[in-house]
Design an enzyme around this catalytic site. Structure first.
Site, PDB file in Angstrom:
ATOM      1  NE  ARG A  71      -2.051  -1.112   3.027  1.00 20.28           N
ATOM      2  CZ  ARG A  71      -1.486  -0.656   4.188  1.00 20.28           C
ATOM      3  NH1 ARG A  71      -1.818   0.479   3.878  1.00 20.28           N
ATOM      4  NH2 ARG A  71      -1.141  -1.085   5.013  1.00 20.28           N
ATOM      5  CE1 TYR A 199       1.364  -6.143  -2.400  1.00 20.13           C
ATOM      6  CE2 TYR A 199       0.008  -4.416  -1.349  1.00 20.13           C
ATOM      7  CZ  TYR A 199      -0.221  -5.555  -1.396  1.00 20.13           C
ATOM      8  OH  TYR A 199       0.604  -6.741  -0.157  1.00 20.13           O
ATOM      9  CE  LYS A 208      -6.462  -3.263   5.267  1.00 20.08           C
ATOM     10  NZ  LYS A 208      -5.610  -4.230   5.678  1.00 20.08           N
ATOM     11  CG  HIS A 228      -7.276  -3.378  10.201  1.00 23.73           C
ATOM     12  ND1 HIS A 228      -5.769  -2.827   9.781  1.00 23.73           N
ATOM     13  CD2 HIS A 228      -6.771  -4.455   9.308  1.00 23.73           C
ATOM     14  CE1 HIS A 228      -5.018  -3.427   9.063  1.00 23.73           C
ATOM     15  NE2 HIS A 228      -5.812  -4.317   8.701  1.00 23.73           N
ATOM     16  CB  SER A 250      -0.421  -3.515   7.852  1.00 25.93           C
ATOM     17  OG  SER A 250      -1.281  -3.101   8.021  1.00 25.93           O
ATOM     18  CB  CYS A 252       1.218  -6.505  13.794  1.00 24.32           C
ATOM     19  SG  CYS A 252       2.477  -4.366  13.439  1.00 24.32           S
ATOM     20  CG  ASP A 279      -6.745  -7.463   6.809  1.00 19.22           C
ATOM     21  OD1 ASP A 279      -6.034  -7.178   7.938  1.00 19.22           O
ATOM     22  OD2 ASP A 279      -6.859  -6.799   6.445  1.00 19.22           O
ATOM     23  NE  ARG A 379       0.330  -8.587   2.294  1.00 19.83           N
ATOM     24  CZ  ARG A 379       0.004  -8.317   3.772  1.00 19.83           C
ATOM     25  NH1 ARG A 379      -2.013  -8.465   4.123  1.00 19.83           N
ATOM     26  NH2 ARG A 379       0.413  -7.244   4.175  1.00 19.83           N
TER      27      ARG A 379
HETATM   28  P1  GTP Z   1      -1.991  -7.610   7.336  1.00 20.10           P
HETATM   29  O1  GTP Z   1      -2.675  -9.420   6.622  1.00 20.10           O
HETATM   30  O2  GTP Z   1      -1.134  -6.948   6.390  1.00 20.10           O
HETATM   31  O3  GTP Z   1      -3.561  -7.127   7.720  1.00 20.10           O
HETATM   32  O4  GTP Z   1      -0.987  -8.866   8.778  1.00 20.10           O
HETATM   33  P2  GTP Z   1      -1.474  -9.799   9.691  1.00 20.10           P
HETATM   34  O5  GTP Z   1      -1.582  -8.248  11.605  1.00 20.10           O
HETATM   35  O6  GTP Z   1      -3.121 -10.491   9.470  1.00 20.10           O
HETATM   36  O7  GTP Z   1      -0.335 -10.932   9.857  1.00 20.10           O
HETATM   37  P3  GTP Z   1      -0.009 -11.834  10.325  1.00 20.10           P
HETATM   38  O8  GTP Z   1      -0.888 -12.705  11.087  1.00 20.10           O
HETATM   39  O9  GTP Z   1       0.554 -11.784   8.691  1.00 20.10           O
HETATM   40  O10 GTP Z   1       1.457 -11.546  10.462  1.00 20.10           O
HETATM   41  C1  GTP Z   1       2.609 -10.670   9.984  1.00 20.10           C
HETATM   42  C2  GTP Z   1       3.987 -11.454  10.955  1.00 20.10           C
HETATM   43  O11 GTP Z   1       4.163 -10.831  12.225  1.00 20.10           O
HETATM   44  C3  GTP Z   1       4.868 -12.692  10.114  1.00 20.10           C
HETATM   45  O12 GTP Z   1       5.840 -12.340   9.656  1.00 20.10           O
HETATM   46  C4  GTP Z   1       4.728 -13.673  11.077  1.00 20.10           C
HETATM   47  O13 GTP Z   1       5.349 -14.743  11.171  1.00 20.10           O
HETATM   48  C5  GTP Z   1       4.436 -12.517  12.488  1.00 20.10           C
HETATM   49  N1  GTP Z   1       4.109 -12.640  13.423  1.00 20.10           N
HETATM   50  C6  GTP Z   1       1.983 -13.027  14.107  1.00 20.10           C
HETATM   51  N2  GTP Z   1       1.710 -13.689  15.110  1.00 20.10           N
HETATM   52  C7  GTP Z   1       2.906 -13.383  15.802  1.00 20.10           C
HETATM   53  C8  GTP Z   1       3.856 -13.712  17.289  1.00 20.10           C
HETATM   54  O14 GTP Z   1       2.437 -14.081  18.094  1.00 20.10           O
HETATM   55  N3  GTP Z   1       5.346 -13.230  17.836  1.00 20.10           N
HETATM   56  C9  GTP Z   1       5.755 -12.972  16.543  1.00 20.10           C
HETATM   57  N4  GTP Z   1       7.116 -13.370  17.679  1.00 20.10           N
HETATM   58  N5  GTP Z   1       5.920 -13.197  15.512  1.00 20.10           N
HETATM   59  C10 GTP Z   1       4.341 -12.942  14.273  1.00 20.10           C
HETATM   60  C1  SPV Z   2      -2.251  -4.635   5.368  1.00 20.77           C
HETATM   61  O1  SPV Z   2      -2.092  -3.796   4.924  1.00 20.77           O
HETATM   62  O2  SPV Z   2      -3.412  -4.876   6.512  1.00 20.77           O
HETATM   63  C2  SPV Z   2      -3.152  -5.446   4.700  1.00 20.77           C
HETATM   64  C3  SPV Z   2      -3.015  -5.944   3.439  1.00 20.77           C
HETATM   65  O3  SPV Z   2      -4.138  -6.295   5.408  1.00 20.77           O
HETATM   66  S1  SPV Z   2      -3.647  -4.656   1.816  1.00 20.77           S
HETATM   67  O4  SPV Z   2      -4.453  -5.280   1.307  1.00 20.77           O
HETATM   68  O5  SPV Z   2      -2.146  -4.572   0.928  1.00 20.77           O
HETATM   69  O6  SPV Z   2      -4.088  -3.494   2.508  1.00 20.77           O
HETATM   70 MN    MN Z   3      -4.730  -5.723   7.151  1.00 21.93          MN
END
Ligand code: GTP
Ligand code: SPV
Ligand code: MN
Length: 609
Positions: A71, A199, A208, A228, A250, A252, A279, A379
């Site tokens: 983004r 993208y 979003k 979110h 994002s 996290c 999400d 992704r």
């Molecule tokens: P968006 O789709 O961007 O909104 O991201 P999200 O909030 O769904 O994050 P996601 O669960 O995909 O995790 C993102 C990154 O954080 C990955 O590389 C995970 O491996 C890492 N991660 C997720 N949960 C944990 C955790 O509990 N501990 C640690 N150390 N890393 C984590």
């Molecule tokens: C985020 O960035 O929080 C996502 C991926 O979930 S995107 O759809 O690119 O915003």
């Molecule tokens: Mn997201």
């Protein structure tokens, strides 16, 4: 022949086609035959690559251009009549000026191309939460992704009838020129315009752009909330089901928490978890006076790197079929995909996310973007229905009742593993002061701490101060509101390693949270809120974590918090004069409590009543 007589739809479509001048217009009907035909076309043009259909049935790979991988918050605008309505945190452009500027870019941009018309629904078609949109796009990749991420088809047009109540989305790849890339929203006119990107978050307009930016604006007007947030269900050994939502910025950990596998000790006792969403959550007050949540999406657009058989097997299994991978690494020996953190066997012969031959020996953690096989923000787009732990509640038109709302971010130090706010108002304050280290999900520097209220900084479609006021107003409208918590899985030791094991073990914290909601466990009161007694976070079966580790994870460094208070004051000043007085009152009270506490305080002060 048009599949609808809705004049609002047809007039708008004609107007957009007159501007962009496509050679053809094709309506997307939602059928598998049409999707298959489009896939074939995209394969022929190289837009997608077919993967090993034995190992990854129905899976394809797509690469975006190297400067179009996340983004672009700097090029995202909220175009309300007044700048004040968009607020200081959003980029703002005058709507007329913006339309004129983008009209120039859109004029003739679809010459020689087909315009696809995608009628889609966010939430179950015809349900109380449902909102409809139409996206016009010249990208087959967008069509194929929207078909997974939303509910696409002519039944949406039927449900819409003659109504003008739909979100008008226009997307064109145009020339993919980063200098002229724009993601703009006209919330007062139910319109989204996106140009020069291909993208994810920039172009899948249901996600979003609609389900957060436009929906947050509508939610304020109509008395509901668009957040979110993931939605997670926990089933207890006695069959009781509880639901929590969690807002993390994002990349996290939302997808990971939403799909967690309970640690063995809990599995043996009969605990189960279910995923409702990963999400976005839309939240409404139910007739029972509780807050109810639905996931308006139909699929997952998840972060690939770090996803593996141990960290998130559910996500891994979800994306082993019917999935579009974007910007991951291609193993050319097996025609399968790979990414950093999948396993310890990087492919010997590979093509990286940029489409170049790649040697894994060149990988340098300090320069991931240039040396990794998969882009850090690569992704998978996968169907919710392929998720092994998908909740039956995913199909519930009214969603699920929410017991707890959890905020969280990446903080190396300040934030403890978990704490509880003392009221809805205090919880709103806790959300407003969220901060997190930036990630690869958005273009720009990674690892810089920035304030990200409710994980919505890039996604609130109006003035941030008014958004906090809306949270406060919602609190008054929910007779039995969820309790509000804050978590941090990302505290590090002196060497920079994460202290808390995270992932499935996060259930240990969620169970404390739910025990608090049920009034089943005591807590200590501290200047920042209620903290667990270390022994109440179950660490059975956890290697390397002792009661002392938990105490350390729960410690509150008063001096660091007082520093944070100064930073929050600056942030509130930046948000400006729409910040509700109640937030300033909460901030002053927090500062006073911290100042009254022992400056060496690393521990809770006294037991809560
Ligand atoms: P968006 O789709 O961007 O909104 O991201 P999200 O909030 O769904 O994050 P996601 O669960 O995909 O995790 C993102 C990154 O954080 C990955 O590389 C995970 O491996 C890492 N991660 C997720 N949960 C944990 C955790 O509990 N501990 C640690 N150390 N890393 C984590
Ligand atoms: C985020 O960035 O929080 C996502 C991926 O979930 S995107 O759809 O690119 O915003
Ligand atoms: Mn997201």
């Amino acid at each position: 022949m048009n599949p609808t007589n809705n004049q609002h739809v047809l007039n708008w479509l004609n107007e957009m086609a007159a501007m962009t001048k496509p050679d053809n217009i094709v309506w997307i009907d939602g059928s598998e035959e049409q999707v298959a035909a489009l896939r074939k076309e995209a394969l022929a043009s190289g837009e997608i690559i077919q993967l090993n259909q034995e190992k990854l049935p129905g899976c394809y790979l797509h690469r975006t251009t190297w400067d179009d991988v996340a983004r672009v918050e700097g090029r995202t605008f909220i175009c309300t009549k007044t700048k004040e309505d968009a607020g200081n945190i959003n980029n703002w452009m005058d709507p007329a000026e913006c339309r004129a500027k983008l009209t120039k870019l859109y004029t003739g941009c679809m010459k020689g191309r087909t315009m696809y018309v995608i009628p889609y629904s966010m939430s179950i078609v015809g349900s109380p939460f449902a909102k409809y949109g139409i996206e016009l796009t010249d990208s087959i990749y967008v069509v194929l992704n929207m078909e997974i991420m939303t509910r696409v088809g002519f039944n949406v047009l039927e449900a819409l009838g003659d109504s003008s109540d739909f979100i008008k989305g226009l997307h064109s790849k145009a020339t993919l020129d980063a200098e002229n890339r724009y993601i703009v929203h006209f919330p007062e006119d139910d319109t989204i315009w996106s140009i020069n990107s291909n993208y994810g978050g920039n172009v899948l307009l249901g996600k979003k752009c609609f389900a957060l930016r436009i929906a947050s604006y509508l939610g304020r007007k109509e008395g509901w909330m668009a957040e979110h947030m993931l939605i997670l269900g926990v089933t207890y050994p006695d069959g009781t089901k509880k639901y929590v939502t969690a807002a993390f910025p994002s990349a996290c950990g939302k997808t990971n928490l939403a799909m967690l596998i309970p640690p063995e000790v809990f599995q043996k006792q009969g605990y189960k978890i279910e995923t409702v969403g990963d999400d976005i959550a839309w939240l409404r007050v139910g007739s029972d006076g509780r807050l109810w949540a639905v996931n308006p999406e139909n699929g997952f657009f998840g972060v690939a790197p770090g996803t593996n058989e141990k960290s998130n097997p559910n996500a891994l299994h979800t994306c082993m079929k019917d999935t579009i991978f974007t910007n991951v690494c291609l193993n050319t020996d097996t025609n399968t995909v790979w990414w950093e953190g999948l396993d310890n066997n990087p492919p010997v012969h590979a093509i990286n996310w940029k489409g170049q031959p790649w040697d894994y020996h060149t990988y340098d953690k300090a320069d991931k973007v240039n040396t990794s096989g998969a882009h850090p923000n690569s992704r998978f787009t996968a169907k919710a229905t392929n998720c092994p732990c998908l909740s039956p509640a995913f199909y519930e038109p009214n969603g699920v009742p929410v017991d707890a709302i959890i905020f969280g971010g990446r903080r190396a130090r300040t934030a403890p593993l978990v704490y509880q706010s003392t009221s809805w108002q205090n919880g709103t304050f806790v959300g407003s002061i969220m901060a997190s280290e930036t990630t690869a999900a958005a273009a720009g520097a990674v690892g810089v701490v920035r304030r990200d209220p409710m994980a919505m900084r890039p996604f609130v479609g109006y003035n941030m101060g008014d958004y906090w006021a809306h949270w406060l107003e919602m609190g008054l409208k929910i007779p039995h509101p969820p309790k509000i918590f804050n978590v941090n899985w990302f505290r590090t030791d002196d060497e920079g390693n994460f202290i808390w094991p995270g992932f499935g073990d996060n259930l240990r914290v969620v169970l404390w949270i739910l025990a608090r909601c049920a009034g089943k466990v005591d807590a200590d009161i501290t200047p920042i809120g209620y903290l667990p007694k270390a022994e109440d976070i179950c660490i059975d079966g956890l290697e390397g974590i002792t009661l002392d580790t938990v105490r350390d994870l729960l410690s509150v460094d008063t001096a660091a918090w007082l520093e944070d208070v100064e930073n929050i004051k600056e942030f509130y000043a930046q948000v400006g004069d729409h910040v509700p007085q109640a937030m300033y009152d909460e901030l002053a009270a927090l500062e006073a409590r911290l100042k009254a506490a022992d400056p060496q305080l690393r521990m809770p002060v006294c037991p809560a009543p």
